[in-house]
Design a protein around this motif. Structure first.
Motif, PDB file in Angstrom:
ATOM      1  N   ASN A   1       0.877  -1.206  -0.157  1.00 44.77           N
ATOM      2  CA  ASN A   1       0.101   0.101  -0.076  1.00 44.77           C
ATOM      3  C   ASN A   1       1.273   1.294  -0.033  1.00 44.77           C
ATOM      4  O   ASN A   1       0.569   2.242   0.502  1.00 44.77           O
ATOM      5  CB  ASN A   1      -0.923   0.301   1.237  1.00 44.77           C
ATOM      6  N   SER A   2       1.170   1.037  -1.217  1.00 44.62           N
ATOM      7  CA  SER A   2       2.979   2.546  -0.909  1.00 44.62           C
ATOM      8  C   SER A   2       3.129   3.335  -2.174  1.00 44.62           C
ATOM      9  O   SER A   2       3.122   4.271  -2.129  1.00 44.62           O
ATOM     10  CB  SER A   2       4.367   2.259  -0.604  1.00 44.62           C
ATOM     11  N   SER A   3       1.589   2.593  -2.257  1.00 46.02           N
ATOM     12  CA  SER A   3       2.030   4.219  -3.964  1.00 46.02           C
ATOM     13  C   SER A   3       0.169   4.813  -3.718  1.00 46.02           C
ATOM     14  O   SER A   3      -0.439   4.475  -3.430  1.00 46.02           O
ATOM     15  CB  SER A   3       1.519   2.872  -4.972  1.00 46.02           C
ATOM     16  N   THR A   4       0.404   6.262  -4.114  1.00 42.70           N
ATOM     17  CA  THR A   4      -0.319   7.388  -3.985  1.00 42.70           C
ATOM     18  C   THR A   4      -0.766   7.811  -4.924  1.00 42.70           C
ATOM     19  O   THR A   4       0.563   8.176  -5.779  1.00 42.70           O
ATOM     20  CB  THR A   4      -0.096   8.039  -2.622  1.00 42.70           C
TER      21      THR A   4
ATOM     22  N   CYS B   1      -3.734   5.986  -0.373  1.00 42.86           N
ATOM     23  CA  CYS B   1      -2.937   4.692  -1.497  1.00 42.86           C
ATOM     24  C   CYS B   1      -3.848   3.964  -2.236  1.00 42.86           C
ATOM     25  O   CYS B   1      -4.896   4.371  -2.267  1.00 42.86           O
ATOM     26  CB  CYS B   1      -2.131   3.502  -0.435  1.00 42.86           C
ATOM     27  N   THR B   2      -2.926   3.749  -3.067  1.00 41.48           N
ATOM     28  CA  THR B   2      -4.196   3.160  -4.309  1.00 41.48           C
ATOM     29  C   THR B   2      -3.336   1.481  -3.682  1.00 41.48           C
ATOM     30  O   THR B   2      -2.876   1.541  -3.128  1.00 41.48           O
ATOM     31  CB  THR B   2      -3.035   3.326  -5.662  1.00 41.48           C
TER      32      THR B   2
ATOM     33  N   PRO C   1      -2.506  -1.349  -5.737  1.00 43.63           N
ATOM     34  CA  PRO C   1      -1.915  -2.269  -6.384  1.00 43.63           C
ATOM     35  C   PRO C   1      -2.293  -4.027  -6.397  1.00 43.63           C
ATOM     36  O   PRO C   1      -2.302  -4.250  -5.407  1.00 43.63           O
ATOM     37  CB  PRO C   1      -0.133  -2.128  -6.761  1.00 43.63           C
TER      38      PRO C   1
ATOM     39  N   ASP D   1      -3.100  -0.984 -10.853  1.00 43.50           N
ATOM     40  CA  ASP D   1      -3.713  -0.181  -9.292  1.00 43.50           C
ATOM     41  C   ASP D   1      -4.958  -0.763 -10.081  1.00 43.50           C
ATOM     42  O   ASP D   1      -5.820  -0.424 -11.373  1.00 43.50           O
ATOM     43  CB  ASP D   1      -3.129   1.619  -9.670  1.00 43.50           C
TER      44      ASP D   1
END
Length: 445
Positions: free
Chosen positions: A136-139, A146-147, A149, A164
């Motif tokens: 959950n590290s992507s924004t 967070c997006t 993945p 995503d």
């Protein structure tokens, strides 16, 4: 002006709800307008692609870049086993306010905190040892959440990558079974499922002009479950044998018509057998009791399930079953001159002309039903001089003893009735003087 995280997310959800409400208002208007044409199904063309490592088949759907009224045609590989839809696109938090980049499909992200994210990851994710952990590290800029993945697996290369999860939109044409609709309200039928946006690198070795995978499985994140009313209960497929003309795909219980028999419902050609469920799979399975070639039966172990696949190009048999089929087929074709096998096939013939005629192969099913594989679906013409039996040895420990592949589907009409758990099949339509390329995609009878 930038909103606080919570208010921004609320506005995002309200905008999504508004779009869905407007879509349902449009559909209700479609049902009540005096200009509306009655329809019994939605329909889409199916294309054969031979420019990849294996033949693949795509369905053509309509998508709307940047939530505009402009619709673009997108071809997505047909996969009746895939857990969810995925395709090349971009997730944007502010798709309603920011113009989507040229020639791109932009969609709304699903937050890692939404239940769909956990649901897809835990229950519907691809199981592949090459996949990386989902984090959950992507924004996204200005979003604050967070997006989500999610892993996807390339059906050509078998490689795993991530995209995503998003809130997507697809559009299909309506039909009365004979032609597509003619009025705008009738022509398009919108759906709003979740899908996964991927980078173009996930499409490595895909056929040209194919931008993703359309899932037609029993998963809750495949397309059928997202269609309204009776449409989601029945999927009908008719794969073309040549890339030059499209086949056809229907959602809906019919009727279905193919030229030149414009008054003959294709359902009258179908025999039916139960669909079976397999643990840890969202695909479709049937029971094959035996394989018969010229009145001689090749026995199959009891309780053997047979998988139906739109990704495997040829029927694959476990070694013990394959050897029995090849022995029997060799015996009934001993008048033909053998040729050196051409991979992946193990039995080939020397022929100076195309159109080789060989005995039928019958898949015997429960209740006395049989699916006949005639020459057009059993013999693959490799060159003008070599033709091969289009069955493949899957090895002694193959996961599924029998997998019926797409070469055996071509010019056969197939109906997956999920509500009644039945599978309808026509055997070759060529014997009925028609083919899968004979649906009337014009707007005139």
């Amino acid at each position: 002006m930038l909103f606080p995280k919570v208010e921004s997310y609320k506005m995002h959800l309200l905008l999504q709800l508004l779009v869905i409400v407007l879509a349902f208002i449009s559909l209700e208007h479609e049902a009540t307008t005096t200009h509306a044409q009655p329809y019994t199904s939605v329909v889409a063309p199916v294309f054969k692609h031979t420019d990849a490592a294996k033949p693949l088949y795509s369905v053509q759907v309509l998508m709307s870049p940047d939530h505009t009224n402009q619709l673009s045609h997108e071809n997505l590989i047909i996969d009746i086993d895939a857990p969810f839809i995925w395709h090349k696109c971009i997730v944007h938090f502010d798709t309603y306010f920011t113009h989507c980049p040229s020639n791109e499909i932009c969609t709304d992200p699903v937050s890692c905190e939404d239940y769909q994210c956990t649901d897809v990851r835990t229950l519907y994710s691809y199981k592949n040892p090459t996949c990386q952990p989902e984090t959950n590290s992507s924004t996204l800029p200005y979003w604050g959440y967070c997006t989500c993945p999610v892993n996807v697996v390339n059906p050509v290369t078998g490689s795993c990558s991530q995209g995503d999860l998003n809130n997507d939109a697809f559009t299909l044409s309506t039909s009365d079974g004979r032609i597509v609709g003619v009025d705008f309200f009738n022509l398009y039928y919108g759906t709003y499922p979740n899908a996964v946006c991927v980078h173009s690198s996930s499409l490595e070795s895909f056929p040209a002009n194919v931008s993703g995978v359309m899932a037609f499985s029993t998963s809750n994140y495949a397309l059928p479950i997202n269609l309204l009313g009776p449409l989601k209960n029945t999927l009908a497929l008719c794969f073309p044998s040549k890339p030059s003309a499209p086949g056809v795909l229907f959602f809906g219980t019919g009727p279905y018509y193919l030229l030149p028999q414009s008054n003959v419902d294709v359902r009258s050609y179908l025999s039916y057998t139960p669909l079976l469920k397999q643990q840890d799979s969202f695909g479709y399975f049937i029971s094959v009791i035996s394989i018969v070639i010229k009145k001689r039966s090749i026995d199959i172990p009891a309780n053997t399930t047979t998988k139906l696949s739109t990704i495997d190009p040829y029927t694959t048999l476990r070694t013990d079953i394959y050897n029995g089929v090849v022995r029997r087929f060799s015996k009934v074709t001993k008048r033909l001159r053998p040729a050196k096998p051409v991979a992946p096939f193990g039995l080939c013939f020397s022929t100076s002309t195309t159109g080789l005629k060989v005995p039928d192969i019958d898949f015997n099913l429960p209740d006395g039903k049989k699916w006949t594989v005639s020459t057009s679906n059993s013999i693959k013409q490799i060159t003008n001089d070599v033709a091969c039996l289009a069955f493949v040895d899957g090895g002694a420990t193959s996961e599924h003893p029998i997998v019926i592949g797409t070469f055996q589907f071509e010019d056969n009409f197939l109906e997956f009735d999920v509500q009644n758990s039945t599978f309808g099949f026509s055997s070759s339509l060529l014997s009925k003087k028609t083919s899968c390329a004979n649906f009337n995609f014009t707007n005139s009878p």
